[in-house]
Design a protein around this motif. Structure first.
Motif, PDB file in Angstrom:
ATOM      1  N   ARG A   1       0.842  -1.181   0.000  1.00  0.00           N
ATOM      2  CA  ARG A   1       0.000   0.000   0.000  1.00  0.00           C
ATOM      3  C   ARG A   1       0.872   1.222   0.000  1.00  0.00           C
ATOM      4  O   ARG A   1       2.042   1.149   0.346  1.00  0.00           O
ATOM      5  CB  ARG A   1      -0.979  -0.035   1.167  1.00  0.00           C
ATOM      6  CG  ARG A   1      -0.437   0.413   2.486  1.00  0.00           C
ATOM      7  CD  ARG A   1      -1.490   0.410   3.591  1.00  0.00           C
ATOM      8  NE  ARG A   1      -2.031  -0.896   3.805  1.00  0.00           N
ATOM      9  CZ  ARG A   1      -3.328  -1.170   3.694  1.00  0.00           C
ATOM     10  NH1 ARG A   1      -4.183  -0.245   3.407  1.00  0.00           N
ATOM     11  NH2 ARG A   1      -3.773  -2.384   3.899  1.00  0.00           N
ATOM     12  N   ILE A   2       0.302   2.347  -0.359  1.00  0.00           N
ATOM     13  CA  ILE A   2       1.024   3.623  -0.375  1.00  0.00           C
ATOM     14  C   ILE A   2       0.367   4.552   0.635  1.00  0.00           C
ATOM     15  O   ILE A   2      -0.846   4.516   0.834  1.00  0.00           O
ATOM     16  CB  ILE A   2       1.026   4.250  -1.791  1.00  0.00           C
ATOM     17  CG1 ILE A   2       1.942   5.453  -1.846  1.00  0.00           C
ATOM     18  CG2 ILE A   2      -0.361   4.609  -2.227  1.00  0.00           C
ATOM     19  CD1 ILE A   2       2.210   5.950  -3.242  1.00  0.00           C
ATOM     20  N   GLN A   3       1.202   5.339   1.291  1.00  0.00           N
ATOM     21  CA  GLN A   3       0.697   6.314   2.254  1.00  0.00           C
ATOM     22  C   GLN A   3       1.246   7.678   1.886  1.00  0.00           C
ATOM     23  O   GLN A   3       2.448   7.835   1.689  1.00  0.00           O
ATOM     24  CB  GLN A   3       1.141   5.926   3.661  1.00  0.00           C
ATOM     25  CG  GLN A   3       0.612   6.833   4.733  1.00  0.00           C
ATOM     26  CD  GLN A   3       1.037   6.357   6.116  1.00  0.00           C
ATOM     27  OE1 GLN A   3       1.707   5.352   6.255  1.00  0.00           O
ATOM     28  NE2 GLN A   3       0.634   7.091   7.121  1.00  0.00           N
ATOM     29  N   SER A  10       5.602  10.414  -0.654  1.00  0.00           N
ATOM     30  CA  SER A  10       4.825   9.259  -0.243  1.00  0.00           C
ATOM     31  C   SER A  10       5.771   8.142   0.179  1.00  0.00           C
ATOM     32  O   SER A  10       6.958   8.158  -0.133  1.00  0.00           O
ATOM     33  CB  SER A  10       3.923   8.785  -1.381  1.00  0.00           C
ATOM     34  OG  SER A  10       4.710   8.421  -2.493  1.00  0.00           O
ATOM     35  N   ILE A  11       5.212   7.162   0.902  1.00  0.00           N
ATOM     36  CA  ILE A  11       5.980   5.982   1.276  1.00  0.00           C
ATOM     37  C   ILE A  11       5.203   4.741   0.893  1.00  0.00           C
ATOM     38  O   ILE A  11       3.970   4.745   0.849  1.00  0.00           O
ATOM     39  CB  ILE A  11       6.314   5.963   2.787  1.00  0.00           C
ATOM     40  CG1 ILE A  11       5.053   6.006   3.635  1.00  0.00           C
ATOM     41  CG2 ILE A  11       7.249   7.062   3.159  1.00  0.00           C
ATOM     42  CD1 ILE A  11       5.313   5.824   5.110  1.00  0.00           C
ATOM     43  N   THR A  12       5.921   3.673   0.584  1.00  0.00           N
ATOM     44  CA  THR A  12       5.324   2.392   0.247  1.00  0.00           C
ATOM     45  C   THR A  12       5.454   1.477   1.454  1.00  0.00           C
ATOM     46  O   THR A  12       6.536   1.365   2.030  1.00  0.00           O
ATOM     47  CB  THR A  12       6.034   1.765  -0.966  1.00  0.00           C
ATOM     48  OG1 THR A  12       5.962   2.679  -2.058  1.00  0.00           O
ATOM     49  CG2 THR A  12       5.385   0.457  -1.358  1.00  0.00           C
ATOM     50  N   ILE A  13       4.360   0.812   1.825  1.00  0.00           N
ATOM     51  CA  ILE A  13       4.340  -0.056   2.994  1.00  0.00           C
ATOM     52  C   ILE A  13       4.102  -1.492   2.525  1.00  0.00           C
ATOM     53  O   ILE A  13       3.150  -1.770   1.800  1.00  0.00           O
ATOM     54  CB  ILE A  13       3.232   0.373   3.972  1.00  0.00           C
ATOM     55  CG1 ILE A  13       3.471   1.807   4.420  1.00  0.00           C
ATOM     56  CG2 ILE A  13       3.166  -0.571   5.160  1.00  0.00           C
ATOM     57  CD1 ILE A  13       2.341   2.400   5.209  1.00  0.00           C
ATOM     58  N   ILE A  14       4.990  -2.398   2.937  1.00  0.00           N
ATOM     59  CA  ILE A  14       4.874  -3.821   2.597  1.00  0.00           C
ATOM     60  C   ILE A  14       4.642  -4.571   3.896  1.00  0.00           C
ATOM     61  O   ILE A  14       5.454  -4.526   4.808  1.00  0.00           O
ATOM     62  CB  ILE A  14       6.164  -4.329   1.925  1.00  0.00           C
ATOM     63  CG1 ILE A  14       6.491  -3.475   0.709  1.00  0.00           C
ATOM     64  CG2 ILE A  14       6.017  -5.794   1.562  1.00  0.00           C
ATOM     65  CD1 ILE A  14       7.899  -3.641   0.213  1.00  0.00           C
ATOM     66  N   ASN A  37      15.327   4.906   0.164  1.00  0.00           N
ATOM     67  CA  ASN A  37      15.565   4.666   1.571  1.00  0.00           C
ATOM     68  C   ASN A  37      14.447   3.784   2.114  1.00  0.00           C
ATOM     69  O   ASN A  37      13.370   3.707   1.533  1.00  0.00           O
ATOM     70  CB  ASN A  37      15.627   5.989   2.330  1.00  0.00           C
ATOM     71  CG  ASN A  37      16.326   5.862   3.653  1.00  0.00           C
ATOM     72  OD1 ASN A  37      16.809   4.797   4.009  1.00  0.00           O
ATOM     73  ND2 ASN A  37      16.361   6.959   4.391  1.00  0.00           N
ATOM     74  N   GLY A  38      14.685   3.117   3.230  1.00  0.00           N
ATOM     75  CA  GLY A  38      13.657   2.273   3.802  1.00  0.00           C
ATOM     76  C   GLY A  38      14.017   1.816   5.189  1.00  0.00           C
ATOM     77  O   GLY A  38      15.128   2.045   5.669  1.00  0.00           O
ATOM     78  N   THR A  51       9.025  -0.433   5.088  1.00  0.00           N
ATOM     79  CA  THR A  51       8.613   0.841   4.498  1.00  0.00           C
ATOM     80  C   THR A  51       9.716   1.337   3.579  1.00  0.00           C
ATOM     81  O   THR A  51      10.896   1.304   3.927  1.00  0.00           O
ATOM     82  CB  THR A  51       8.333   1.904   5.583  1.00  0.00           C
ATOM     83  OG1 THR A  51       9.500   2.086   6.363  1.00  0.00           O
ATOM     84  CG2 THR A  51       7.188   1.491   6.474  1.00  0.00           C
ATOM     85  N   LEU A  52       9.330   1.770   2.381  1.00  0.00           N
ATOM     86  CA  LEU A  52      10.256   2.311   1.394  1.00  0.00           C
ATOM     87  C   LEU A  52       9.808   3.717   1.020  1.00  0.00           C
ATOM     88  O   LEU A  52       8.609   3.986   0.942  1.00  0.00           O
ATOM     89  CB  LEU A  52      10.280   1.442   0.135  1.00  0.00           C
ATOM     90  CG  LEU A  52      10.683  -0.013   0.300  1.00  0.00           C
ATOM     91  CD1 LEU A  52      10.479  -0.759  -1.017  1.00  0.00           C
ATOM     92  CD2 LEU A  52      12.117  -0.123   0.741  1.00  0.00           C
ATOM     93  N   SER A  53      10.759   4.600   0.759  1.00  0.00           N
ATOM     94  CA  SER A  53      10.388   5.956   0.359  1.00  0.00           C
ATOM     95  C   SER A  53       9.983   5.972  -1.107  1.00  0.00           C
ATOM     96  O   SER A  53      10.545   5.248  -1.920  1.00  0.00           O
ATOM     97  CB  SER A  53      11.540   6.934   0.608  1.00  0.00           C
ATOM     98  OG  SER A  53      12.649   6.558  -0.154  1.00  0.00           O
ATOM     99  N   GLY A  54       8.978   6.783  -1.424  1.00  0.00           N
ATOM    100  CA  GLY A  54       8.489   6.890  -2.796  1.00  0.00           C
ATOM    101  C   GLY A  54       7.415   5.860  -3.113  1.00  0.00           C
ATOM    102  O   GLY A  54       7.115   4.987  -2.319  1.00  0.00           O
ATOM    103  N   ASP A  55       6.848   5.974  -4.286  1.00  0.00           N
ATOM    104  CA  ASP A  55       5.814   5.049  -4.748  1.00  0.00           C
ATOM    105  C   ASP A  55       6.502   3.877  -5.446  1.00  0.00           C
ATOM    106  O   ASP A  55       6.826   3.945  -6.631  1.00  0.00           O
ATOM    107  CB  ASP A  55       4.848   5.763  -5.697  1.00  0.00           C
ATOM    108  CG  ASP A  55       3.670   4.882  -6.094  1.00  0.00           C
ATOM    109  OD1 ASP A  55       3.619   3.721  -5.655  1.00  0.00           O
ATOM    110  OD2 ASP A  55       2.814   5.369  -6.848  1.00  0.00           O
TER     111      ASP A  55
END
Length: 80
Positions: A1-3, A10-14, A37-38, A51-55
């Motif tokens: 998901r993206i936040q 934004s950040i990407t959440i796995i 970054n993550g 969590t990773l930075s960006g989409d």
């Protein structure tokens, strides 16, 4: 998901990965491959969350399918 964060950031959440997978190695490889970054956090309800930075939703989805970590039917992409 993206936040969504502030402005265009934004950040990407796995989350929801199997407990027998090495999240540290996966996160390190994703950060190196996608040049972002993550971090890894531990949640009592969801387990380990990367969590990773960006989409990075499309990149992460392709990575999990190519490396045969998850089947395509097991991956759920949330957001826009």
């Amino acid at each position: 998901r993206i936040q969504q964060r502030t402005g265009r950031k934004s950040i990407t959440i796995i989350q929801g990965l199997a407990s027998d997978l090495d999240s540290l190695k996966i996160a390190k490889f994703l950060k190196k491959t996608f040049k972002c970054n993550g971090s890894i956090t531990t949640d009592p309800e969801y387990g380990e969350i990367i969590t990773l930075s960006g989409d990075q939703r499309a990149n992460v989805r392709e990575f999990f399918i190519d490396q045969e970590i998850c089947l395509e039917s097991q991956i759920v992409v949330h957001g826009g």
